[in-house]
Design an enzyme around this catalytic site. Structure first.
Site, PDB file in Angstrom:
ATOM      1  NE  ARG A 244      -4.512  -0.855  -0.139  1.00 11.93           N
ATOM      2  CZ  ARG A 244      -4.760  -1.905  -0.944  1.00 11.93           C
ATOM      3  NH1 ARG A 244      -3.624  -2.303  -1.716  1.00 11.93           N
ATOM      4  NH2 ARG A 244      -5.950  -2.346  -0.940  1.00 11.93           N
ATOM      5  CD  GLU A 273      -2.081   3.898  -6.147  1.00 10.71           C
ATOM      6  OE1 GLU A 273      -2.853   3.033  -6.462  1.00 10.71           O
ATOM      7  OE2 GLU A 273      -0.796   3.386  -5.479  1.00 10.71           O
ATOM      8  CG  HIS A 291      -2.160  -0.142  -7.206  1.00 11.37           C
ATOM      9  ND1 HIS A 291      -2.724   0.379  -6.050  1.00 11.37           N
ATOM     10  CD2 HIS A 291      -2.308  -1.376  -6.636  1.00 11.37           C
ATOM     11  CE1 HIS A 291      -3.382  -0.157  -5.193  1.00 11.37           C
ATOM     12  NE2 HIS A 291      -2.939  -1.385  -5.281  1.00 11.37           N
TER      13      HIS A 291
END
Length: 316
Positions: A244, A273, A291
């Site tokens: 993450r 992000e 991602h």
């Protein structure tokens, strides 16, 4: 009964749901229009990945909604406790993408130790005119075999990553406050398997021992790896974050790369992000992906089928 897969779902998942009488909508509805769409179409199940956020506004204002599903592991984009408090089912697919994420970690590791991320930038630009210079620049690669991989967080994905490391011939050490001991079974193509037993050690010891570190923890309020942790690592170590954004302090990461503490880093997720910082994107010693840890056909099939199985069990 209608299911809205707002961030998409595999065809295998759609087929499994349709076979059981569900109607699956794959329209991508804008966040601000979700409440109206769900109500107008009498949606009973909302499936998301990481893009769509399911907060109190949706939970409170969509009386037809009975289930929220996350195609993947982390559920930080869903107000899980609040949804359950309001009587909604909340499901995810924690096991479905483990192998895909683990393979991406090793794609970054293999690329990092042989400078592939940088070579692939520079060969198209200068390969015809500066071949010898580039050959010299990328001539100091190292092998992963025989090195130590430190795994911070030893759940399903951490253990799947450890399996690949063991197959490559690496030593594995891990730290996880919730998993004191773990047995990792490494299967081979012919049915043989080898089992390895591990015990958790402190994060500090993992960072001290590891040649390469990979982080597999949920989203945190504070950094798991920051300046103090980088200082504990071996000189020239490498680090991968496919967990993450915000798990690693990116400012401290840049500093550790600039002062030579780290040889390279690899990021599939980012603090800011979906707008990663330019310093991250332009750094020659960072291997980058947008991602895509779970973005394989096989993982998406498993995710779709696992969601379908759970939805049928809960709503029929």
């Amino acid at each position: 009964m209608k299911i809205l897969a707002n961030d998409g779902v595999s065809q295998s998942g759609i087929a499994a749901l349709e076979k059981e009488g569900f109607e699956v909508l794959t329209t991508t509805v804008a966040q601000e229009q979700l409440v109206n769409f769900i109500n107008e179409n009498n949606i009973v199940g909302l499936l998301v990945r990481s893009a769509t956020k399911v907060r109190a506004d949706i939970i409170d204002n969509c009386p037809s909604l009975k289930l929220i599903g996350r195609g993947g592991v982390g559920m930080d984009n869903i107000d899980v406790a609040y949804a359950k408090e309001k009587g909604l089912h909340v499901i995810n697919t924690p096991a479905a993408s483990s192998e895909s994420v683990a393979e991406l970690v090793f794609a970054h590791l293999f690329g990092g130790v042989r400078f592939l991320h940088d070579a692939n930038r520079n060969m198209p630009l200068d390969g015809d005119s500066k071949f010898k210079e580039l050959k010299k620049a990328y001539a100091k690669g190292v092998e992963l075999r025989g090195k130590t991989l430190g795994v911070v967080g030893f759940g399903r994905i951490g253990q799947a990553t450890a399996k690949i490391a063991l197959g490559v011939g690496m030593k594995v050490v891990y730290s996880d406050p919730y998993i004191a001991e773990a047995s990792v079974n490494v299967p081979f193509f012919d049915g043989q398997a080898v089992s390895f037993n591990f015990k958790s050690i402190s994060k500090e010891d993992v960072l001290n021992q590891a040649d390469f570190v990979t982080v597999h923890v949920p989203a945190q309020k504070e950094y798991v790896i920051g300046k103090a942790e980088f200082n504990l690592m071996k000189d020239g170590a490498g680090i991968v974050n496919a967990a993450r954004g915000g798990v690693i302090d990116e400012v401290a990461l840049i500093a550790a790369l600039e002062n030579g503490k780290l040889s390279f880093a690899a990021l599939d997720v980012f603090e800011s992000e979906p707008n990663p910082e330019i310093k991250i994107l332009m750094h020659p010693n960072i291997s980058l992906t947008p991602h895509i840890g779970a973005a394989t056909g096989e993982a998406q099939d498993r995710i779709g089928l696992e969601l379908a199985t759970q939805i049928v069990a809960l709503l029929k």
